[in-house]
Design a protein around this motif. Structure first.
Motif, mmCIF file in Angstrom:
data_model
loop_
_atom_site.group_PDB
_atom_site.id
_atom_site.type_symbol
_atom_site.label_atom_id
_atom_site.label_comp_id
_atom_site.label_asym_id
_atom_site.label_seq_id
_atom_site.Cartn_x
_atom_site.Cartn_y
_atom_site.Cartn_z
ATOM 1 N N ILE A 127 0.850 -1.197 0.000
ATOM 2 C CA ILE A 127 0.000 0.000 0.000
ATOM 3 C C ILE A 127 0.893 1.258 0.000
ATOM 4 O O ILE A 127 0.734 2.147 -0.822
ATOM 5 C CB ILE A 127 -0.917 0.029 1.249
ATOM 6 N N THR A 128 1.836 1.290 0.945
ATOM 7 C CA THR A 128 2.631 2.499 1.200
ATOM 8 C C THR A 128 3.530 2.869 0.016
ATOM 9 O O THR A 128 4.132 2.002 -0.617
ATOM 10 C CB THR A 128 3.497 2.292 2.465
ATOM 11 N N GLU A 129 3.627 4.175 -0.224
ATOM 12 C CA GLU A 129 4.498 4.696 -1.292
ATOM 13 C C GLU A 129 5.458 5.720 -0.706
ATOM 14 O O GLU A 129 5.213 6.245 0.392
ATOM 15 C CB GLU A 129 3.634 5.334 -2.390
ATOM 16 N N GLY A 133 2.031 7.591 3.009
ATOM 17 C CA GLY A 133 2.030 6.590 4.085
ATOM 18 C C GLY A 133 0.719 6.682 4.847
ATOM 19 O O GLY A 133 -0.271 6.050 4.490
ATOM 20 N N SER A 134 0.708 7.541 5.879
ATOM 21 C CA SER A 134 -0.536 7.725 6.648
ATOM 22 C C SER A 134 -1.671 8.181 5.742
ATOM 23 O O SER A 134 -2.817 7.748 5.898
ATOM 24 C CB SER A 134 -0.323 8.787 7.738
ATOM 25 N N ASP A 135 -1.342 9.034 4.799
ATOM 26 C CA ASP A 135 -2.358 9.564 3.878
ATOM 27 C C ASP A 135 -2.509 8.588 2.704
ATOM 28 O O ASP A 135 -2.076 8.844 1.582
ATOM 29 C CB ASP A 135 -1.898 10.951 3.396
ATOM 30 N N GLY A 368 -0.364 2.006 10.593
ATOM 31 C CA GLY A 368 -1.034 3.223 11.070
ATOM 32 C C GLY A 368 -0.351 3.701 12.334
ATOM 33 O O GLY A 368 -0.317 2.985 13.344
ATOM 34 N N THR A 369 0.197 4.917 12.273
ATOM 35 C CA THR A 369 0.993 5.418 13.402
ATOM 36 C C THR A 369 0.108 5.688 14.630
ATOM 37 O O THR A 369 -1.128 5.756 14.519
ATOM 38 C CB THR A 369 1.698 6.742 13.019
ATOM 39 N N SER A 370 0.760 5.893 15.757
ATOM 40 C CA SER A 370 0.007 6.207 16.988
ATOM 41 C C SER A 370 -0.771 7.498 16.823
ATOM 42 O O SER A 370 -1.894 7.627 17.344
ATOM 43 C CB SER A 370 0.968 6.310 18.181
#
Ligand code: FAD
Length: 383
Positions: A127-129, A133-135, A368-370
């Motif tokens: 998923i992550t690019e 990341g979070s977005d 998913g970060t804290s």
């Protein structure tokens, strides 16, 4: 809510714990130092039925429910002391394999699941690019239809198992005009597909026995039948569902690691003598042990509350984020305290508690970060 584990689950936990101590723990330190994934240990995990835990037996899995899957990941971490391997297993099972079971066509399930469940094949989810990341909705990786194929272009970063995966589920934009979050689809990309390039593995702080990769897709053509799930719905239905699995199931390994740190600290505190008595008899150390136990119990409870709600099919967005956030905080806190109890020896790499700090840090970032978990909790409470 009933968190009681039945006799069968307790026996399974004990058997995984014993297996992990026998098969995984030996060499865990060396694998961390060398940053080495061990295929032989992986194959043994497959033989034990740990690589297809929640997948039904008809597709080669173990048919475990959600709680039992958590118990297995917890016991693997507690007995195996190899958070990297645990990460590879967790990613393979919960985000590399489960989506194929939940969203795949019958043909996709028959083709991929038996090999993934046995461990013959390794799964990953991308998923992550580099700039998303979070977005998650900001992903740019693009798939364009060309006849009977989709042509994928883009890069994915921080992909667990990326360089060793036989199948990578790639999340890509198929309709850029569909609006935020829509127009995103998933594709099963097989290892030797032309245009699927493993750039390199990244040198990590912790969980080092699990490869973390930078991947490129350069005019990577996949057959149309490799689309996973409905076109345009993968962000909500697949990517976000993967985050949910990470927050309710995959974090079980971190709870198992907390138990290992607590046990190591108790053992050390009873053995280490300072000022004429074991440090376990100094109140400051007793308080640390008591606090570690309290944080471990609380982390385990919020994990199994979220897992139970998921298993029952009940709403659990807040509970999943509470579990992810709290297990990350408690895991890091207890890892630091374990090092403190071990004094200078805790700072030395030969002691597993040193590794535990580096491993524990991941939980506040991956899946998913804290900060994102707190955002989700607050959004629900304040809406
Ligand atoms: C070991 C490891 C394994 C991973 N495995 C995978 C995998 O298998 N597949 C995969 O797709 N990804 C994987 N990831 C990626 C992981 O999910 C992302 O790193 C994570 O989602 C954060 O994204 P980012 O690194 O781009 O940080 P960013 O999103 O750039 O965040 C940077 C900082 O800003 C904060 N921030 C961002 N937005 C907000 C906001 N709205 N409010 C407040 N704070 C904010 C974040 O909390 C963070 O502190 C992995 C990462 C690691 C480290």
């Amino acid at each position: 809510m009933d968190f009681t584990h039945n006799q069968e689950q307790r026996a399974f936990y004990a058997s995984v714990l014993e297996f992990a101590a026998k098969v995984v723990e030996p060499g865990a330190h060396e694998r961390d130092v060398e940053s080495r994934f061990d295929r032989d240990v992986w194959n043994q995990l497959g033989g034990f039925g740990l690589l297809g835990l929640p997948i039904p037996e008809e597709y080669g899995g173990s048919g475990a429910d959600i709680i039992t899957t958590c118990l297995a990941l917890e016991a693997l971490a507690e007995g195996g002391h190899d958070a990297g391997l645990g990460l590879s297993v967790g990613a393979h099972v919960t985000i590399g394999t489960v989506p194929i079971f939940l969203h795949g066509t019958e043909a996709q399930k028959r083709k991929y699941l038996p090999k993934l469940c046995s461990g013959e094949w390794i799964g990953a989810m991308a998923i992550t690019e580099p700039e998303a990341g979070s977005d998650t909705a900001a992903i740019k990786c693009r798939a364009v239809r060309d006849g009977d194929e989709w042509v994928i272009n883009g890069s994915k970063i921080f992909i667990t198992n990326g360089s060793i995966a036989d199948t990578v589920i790639v999340i890509a934009v198929t309709d850029p005009d569909a609006g935020a979050g829509a127009g995103v689809s998933a594709f099963i990309v097989e290892k030797n597909t032309p245009g699927f390039v493993v750039d390199r593995d990244l040198d990590k702080m912790g969980t080092r026995s699990s490869p973390l990769s930078l991947l490129h897709f350069d005019d990577c053509r996949v057959p149309a039948e490799n689309m996973l799930g409905e076109e345009g719905s993968a962000l909500w239905k697949i990517a976000f569902e993967c985050f949910d699995w990470e927050r309710t199931v995959m974090i079980a390994g971190s709870v198992g690691a907390m138990k290992a740190s607590l046990d190591a600290s108790i053992k050390y505190a009873k053995e280490r003598v300072a000022f004429g008595k074991p440090i376990a008899r100094h109140q400051a150390i007793q308080h640390k042990i008591a606090e570690m136990k309290a944080y471990y119990d609380a982390a385990r409870l919020v994990l199994y509350r979220a897992a139970w709600l998921k298993q029952e099919g009940l709403p659990h967005e807040v509970e999943a984020s509470v579990a992810k956030y709290f297990v990350a905080e408690a895991g890091m806190r207890n890892a630091l305290e374990a090092v403190q109890i071990h004094g200078g020896y805790g700072y030395i790499k030969e002691f597993p508690v040193e590794r535990a700090i580096r491993d524990a840090k991941l939980i506040s970032i991956g899946g998913g970060t804290s900060e994102i978990q707190k955002m989700i909790i607050a959004r629900n409470l304040l809406s």
